[in-house]
Each structure stands twice: as structure tokens, then as C-alpha cells.
Design a protein around this motif. Structure first.
Motif, PDB file in Angstrom:
ATOM      1  N   LEU A  54     -14.755  20.810  50.910  1.00 16.26           N
ATOM      2  CA  LEU A  54     -13.343  21.176  50.816  1.00 16.26           C
ATOM      3  C   LEU A  54     -13.055  21.664  49.406  1.00 16.26           C
ATOM      4  CD1 LEU A  54     -11.829  18.062  52.637  1.00 16.26           C
ATOM      5  CD2 LEU A  54     -12.209  20.333  53.602  1.00 16.26           C
ATOM      6  N   HIS A  55     -12.550  22.886  49.306  1.00 15.85           N
ATOM      7  CA  HIS A  55     -12.186  23.425  47.991  1.00 15.85           C
ATOM      8  C   HIS A  55     -10.677  23.267  47.853  1.00 15.85           C
ATOM      9  CE1 HIS A  55     -12.480  26.703  44.750  1.00 15.85           C
ATOM     10  NE2 HIS A  55     -13.181  25.671  44.344  1.00 15.85           N
ATOM     11  N   GLN A  56     -10.272  22.136  47.272  1.00 24.71           N
ATOM     12  CA  GLN A  56      -8.865  21.738  47.276  1.00 24.71           C
ATOM     13  C   GLN A  56      -8.102  22.144  46.031  1.00 24.71           C
ATOM     14  OE1 GLN A  56     -10.202  17.653  48.081  1.00 24.71           O
ATOM     15  NE2 GLN A  56      -8.907  17.673  49.894  1.00 24.71           N
ATOM     16  N   GLN A  57      -8.806  22.371  44.927  1.00 24.58           N
ATOM     17  CA  GLN A  57      -8.142  22.805  43.700  1.00 24.58           C
ATOM     18  C   GLN A  57      -9.099  23.654  42.873  1.00 24.58           C
ATOM     19  OE1 GLN A  57      -7.249  19.436  41.119  1.00 24.58           O
ATOM     20  NE2 GLN A  57      -8.717  18.174  42.218  1.00 24.58           N
ATOM     21  N   LEU A  58      -8.556  24.447  42.005  1.00 23.58           N
ATOM     22  CA  LEU A  58      -9.334  25.439  41.279  1.00 23.58           C
ATOM     23  C   LEU A  58     -10.424  24.820  40.409  1.00 23.58           C
ATOM     24  CD1 LEU A  58      -9.705  28.430  40.613  1.00 23.58           C
ATOM     25  CD2 LEU A  58      -8.067  28.165  38.743  1.00 23.58           C
ATOM     26  N   GLU A  59     -10.110  23.748  39.708  1.00 21.80           N
ATOM     27  CA  GLU A  59     -11.048  23.187  38.747  1.00 21.80           C
ATOM     28  C   GLU A  59     -11.572  21.821  39.169  1.00 21.80           C
ATOM     29  OE1 GLU A  59      -9.336  23.293  34.853  1.00 21.80           O
ATOM     30  OE2 GLU A  59      -9.323  25.479  34.767  1.00 21.80           O
ATOM     31  N   GLN A  60     -11.797  21.627  40.449  1.00 18.36           N
ATOM     32  CA  GLN A  60     -12.294  20.327  40.898  1.00 18.36           C
ATOM     33  C   GLN A  60     -13.734  20.110  40.444  1.00 18.36           C
ATOM     34  OE1 GLN A  60     -11.620  20.992  45.089  1.00 18.36           O
ATOM     35  NE2 GLN A  60     -13.804  21.158  45.529  1.00 18.36           N
ATOM     36  N   THR A  61     -14.058  18.874  40.141  1.00 18.45           N
ATOM     37  CA  THR A  61     -15.406  18.539  39.698  1.00 18.45           C
ATOM     38  C   THR A  61     -16.306  18.293  40.905  1.00 18.45           C
ATOM     39  OG1 THR A  61     -15.006  16.156  39.624  1.00 18.45           O
ATOM     40  CG2 THR A  61     -14.424  17.434  37.651  1.00 18.45           C
ATOM     41  N   LEU A  62     -17.590  18.188  40.637  1.00 28.02           N
ATOM     42  CA  LEU A  62     -18.536  17.864  41.702  1.00 28.02           C
ATOM     43  C   LEU A  62     -18.219  16.503  42.302  1.00 28.02           C
ATOM     44  CD1 LEU A  62     -21.759  19.112  39.926  1.00 28.02           C
ATOM     45  CD2 LEU A  62     -20.867  20.007  42.069  1.00 28.02           C
ATOM     46  N   LEU A  63     -17.780  15.579  41.464  1.00 30.38           N
ATOM     47  CA  LEU A  63     -17.432  14.242  41.942  1.00 30.38           C
ATOM     48  C   LEU A  63     -16.182  14.286  42.815  1.00 30.38           C
ATOM     49  CD1 LEU A  63     -18.568  11.396  41.620  1.00 30.38           C
ATOM     50  CD2 LEU A  63     -17.050  11.070  39.656  1.00 30.38           C
ATOM     51  N   GLU A  64     -15.265  15.185  42.488  1.00 33.23           N
ATOM     52  CA  GLU A  64     -14.025  15.313  43.258  1.00 33.23           C
ATOM     53  C   GLU A  64     -14.190  16.159  44.512  1.00 33.23           C
ATOM     54  OE1 GLU A  64     -10.897  15.213  39.463  1.00 33.23           O
ATOM     55  OE2 GLU A  64     -11.738  17.093  40.177  1.00 33.23           O
ATOM     56  N   THR A  65     -15.284  16.896  44.619  1.00 33.67           N
ATOM     57  CA  THR A  65     -15.489  17.786  45.757  1.00 33.67           C
ATOM     58  C   THR A  65     -15.869  16.967  46.992  1.00 33.67           C
ATOM     59  OG1 THR A  65     -16.167  19.597  44.307  1.00 33.67           O
ATOM     60  CG2 THR A  65     -16.807  19.753  46.630  1.00 33.67           C
ATOM     61  N   ARG A  66     -15.009  17.021  47.994  1.00 35.82           N
ATOM     62  CA  ARG A  66     -15.200  16.217  49.200  1.00 35.82           C
ATOM     63  C   ARG A  66     -16.013  16.981  50.232  1.00 35.82           C
ATOM     64  NH1 ARG A  66     -14.454  12.498  46.147  1.00 35.82           N
ATOM     65  NH2 ARG A  66     -14.606  11.051  47.909  1.00 35.82           N
ATOM     66  N   LEU A  67     -16.810  16.251  50.976  1.00 30.78           N
ATOM     67  CA  LEU A  67     -17.580  16.840  52.065  1.00 30.78           C
ATOM     68  C   LEU A  67     -16.666  17.090  53.255  1.00 30.78           C
ATOM     69  CD1 LEU A  67     -20.761  14.570  51.904  1.00 30.78           C
ATOM     70  CD2 LEU A  67     -20.305  16.703  50.694  1.00 30.78           C
ATOM     71  N   LYS A  68     -16.880  18.194  53.934  1.00 32.04           N
ATOM     72  CA  LYS A  68     -16.059  18.550  55.095  1.00 32.04           C
ATOM     73  C   LYS A  68     -16.636  17.866  56.329  1.00 32.04           C
ATOM     74  CE  LYS A  68     -14.484  22.752  55.350  1.00 32.04           C
ATOM     75  NZ  LYS A  68     -14.413  24.231  55.565  1.00 32.04           N
ATOM     76  N   ASN A  69     -15.904  16.920  56.857  1.00 31.67           N
ATOM     77  CA  ASN A  69     -16.397  16.160  57.999  1.00 31.67           C
ATOM     78  C   ASN A  69     -15.711  16.530  59.305  1.00 31.67           C
ATOM     79  OD1 ASN A  69     -18.360  14.680  56.585  1.00 31.67           O
ATOM     80  ND2 ASN A  69     -16.811  13.260  55.824  1.00 31.67           N
ATOM     81  N   THR A  70     -15.053  17.682  59.319  1.00 33.85           N
ATOM     82  CA  THR A  70     -14.385  18.130  60.544  1.00 33.85           C
ATOM     83  C   THR A  70     -15.319  18.938  61.436  1.00 33.85           C
ATOM     84  OG1 THR A  70     -13.549  20.064  59.337  1.00 33.85           O
ATOM     85  CG2 THR A  70     -12.086  18.137  59.496  1.00 33.85           C
ATOM     86  N   THR A  71     -16.528  19.226  60.941  1.00 36.77           N
ATOM     87  CA  THR A  71     -17.534  19.938  61.733  1.00 36.77           C
ATOM     88  C   THR A  71     -18.812  19.101  61.763  1.00 36.77           C
ATOM     89  OG1 THR A  71     -18.358  21.142  59.793  1.00 36.77           O
ATOM     90  CG2 THR A  71     -16.595  22.185  61.080  1.00 36.77           C
ATOM     91  N   PRO A  72     -19.617  19.231  62.815  1.00 40.01           N
ATOM     92  CA  PRO A  72     -20.835  18.407  62.939  1.00 40.01           C
ATOM     93  C   PRO A  72     -22.011  18.956  62.125  1.00 40.01           C
ATOM     94  CG  PRO A  72     -20.609  19.800  64.866  1.00 40.01           C
ATOM     95  CD  PRO A  72     -19.390  20.068  64.010  1.00 40.01           C
ATOM     96  N   TRP A  73     -21.775  19.265  60.865  1.00 38.09           N
ATOM     97  CA  TRP A  73     -22.808  19.902  60.046  1.00 38.09           C
ATOM     98  C   TRP A  73     -23.990  18.974  59.781  1.00 38.09           C
ATOM     99  CZ3 TRP A  73     -24.379  17.903  55.393  1.00 38.09           C
ATOM    100  CH2 TRP A  73     -23.523  16.989  54.780  1.00 38.09           C
ATOM    101  N   ARG A  74     -23.731  17.675  59.668  1.00 38.62           N
ATOM    102  CA  ARG A  74     -24.821  16.739  59.388  1.00 38.62           C
ATOM    103  C   ARG A  74     -25.856  16.775  60.514  1.00 38.62           C
ATOM    104  NH1 ARG A  74     -23.053  13.011  55.313  1.00 38.62           N
ATOM    105  NH2 ARG A  74     -20.794  13.104  54.997  1.00 38.62           N
TER     106      ARG A  74
END
Length: 228
Positions: A54-74
Motif C-alpha cells: 500500500l502506497h499511502q503517503q509520499l515519503e513512507q518508510t520501508l517500516l511504514e509500508t504495509r503489505l496489501k492483504n486484499t489479494t491472495p498474493w502470498r
């Protein structure tokens, strides 16, 4: 070093060369980068494995970058890994990585990447101390922050990847600190890739392991691998 997804062999070579390795887990996330993707071979061509985020803000860090769990990517990614390496000599080693990728308790990209890198480094016998920059709480940007981080761990020498050479020199690293600066020297070798009609270079370290196993992979990253 920024924690990237299933990084290439050069990443682990650098880890094997240092006493202290610092994950820059609070570095800014970059779209379409190694942060959330890497390559394995498929049908004699490099194939991208991409972790949706999820790209939620322009300057988000790697730690703040959340995994998208709305699709069965795993599920899709782990099935692809199982299929891609099903007949490789060391395919039984894929389980540890599939377990981590499948674990939906990981919600941060940095957390997933660090877990994958740590298990790889442990199996490769890498003994360096590991620190996370987010735990140091050191302000600043670019080279200025890097130097502050190095001083905080009492470093006397900094081993840099080649990709940072230009900006470290431009920023005047050696003029700002007495810490000596050296650059990584690593030349990836050809190794046997199962059913490949030509060698595909700079894939994820996972491909090296699946083809030659942990013992030879350790020799590979320390540049004493003699080939088969």
C-alpha cells in the motif's frame, strides 16, 4: 543497507564482510524498486516476484509500508516458487522461505524482508551483528545521517556497496569523518542453473541456493566457489 526483497548474492557477500550490518529499515520506500520485488528464472527468462504494498503517503518508510492483504498474493507467490524449483537439487530448502512469505502476521514490508534476509544469512553462516536504524533514532539525511549512524556504533571503517560510490564522493564523506571508506568488490560467478540454455545473472540469492545448496552458496558469496 536497505532491506530489500529476497536480495541477490552481492547483498550477502557484503554482510559476510562486515562485523556490524545495519538495516536501514526507516529509509524511504521507492516504487518499482528492489524494495518489494526480485527475480527468479522461469522458462529460461527472468521472472519478477513482486510483493503488493500500500502506497499511502509520499515519503513512507520501508517500516511504514504495509503489505496489501486484499489479494491472495502470498498463495500465488508460494505456489510459483514451489513450481519453479520443484525439480531442483535443493528444492527441499524452499520450505523456510515459503513459511515466512505465507505468514500473514507480517504486515510491514521491512519486517518481511528482514525476516527473509536473516534466515538466509543464518543458513549461510554469516556471523555479523545486526542492528536496525529505526532503533537508533538518529536524525538527518543521506551521508550526514549515515555518518551519525556509523559514529553511534563506534565504526572505524565503512564498507559501501558500489551503487553508493557516486553520492558518497559527491557528499564529501571522507571530508566529514575520520571513518575510512571502502567499496565492496564482488564479481558474481556463473553457477549451474537447472535446464537453462543460457546463464541468467543477478537473480535472487534464492536461485543460487536452489541450484547449488547452502555449502556451495556460502563459498559462492565468499568468492571461493569453484563451480561444478
Amino acid at each position: 543497507m536497505q532491506p530489500t526483497f529476497l536480495p541477490w548474492s552481492g547483498y550477502f557477500h557484503l554482510m559476510s564482510e562486515v562485523d556490524i550490518f545495519i538495516f536501514l529499515d526507516d529509509a524511504q520506500f521507492q516504487k518499482s524498486s528492489w524494495h518489494n520485488r526480485n527475480r527468479i528464472p522461469l522458462n529460461n527468462a527472468p521472472h519478477w516476484l513482486t510483493v503488493p504494498v500500500l502506497h499511502q503517503q509520499l515519503e513512507q518508510t520501508l517500516l511504514e509500508t504495509r503489505l496489501k492483504n486484499t489479494t491472495p498474493w502470498r498463495e500465488k507467490m508460494t505456489k510459483l516458487l514451489e513450481q519453479a524449483y520443484a525439480k531442483h537439487s535443493f528444492n527441499d530448502e524452499i520450505g523456510s522461505f515459503i513459511e515466512l512469505i505465507s505468514n500473514d502476521n507480517f504486515t510491514s514490508l521491512a519486517e518481511l524482508n528482514i525476516a527473509l534476509i536473516k534466515i538466509m544469512s543464518q543458513k549461510l553462516g554469516i556471523k555479523c551483528q545486526i542492528i536496525r536504524s529505526s532503533e537508533l533514532d538518529i536524525p538527518g539525511i543521506r551521508t550526514q545521517r549515515l555518518i551519525s549512524i556509523l559514529h553511534s556504533v563506534n565504526a572505524t571503517e565503512y564498507l559501501s556497496p558500489q551503487g553508493a560510490r557516486e553520492y558518497l564522493i559527491a557528499d564529501g564523506f571522507t571530508e566529514q569523518t575520520s571513518i575510512s571508506l571502502s567499496f565492496q568488490q564482488f564479481t558474481p560467478q556463473v553457477y549451474p542453473q537447472r535446464k537453462a540454455d543460457h546463464f541468467i545473472e543477478k537473480l535472487s540469492m534464492l536461485d543460487v541456493v536452489m541450484n547449488i545448496g547452502w555449502c556451495d552458496s556460502k563459498a559462492y558469496i565468499t568468492q571461493i566457489y569453484l563451480g561444478n
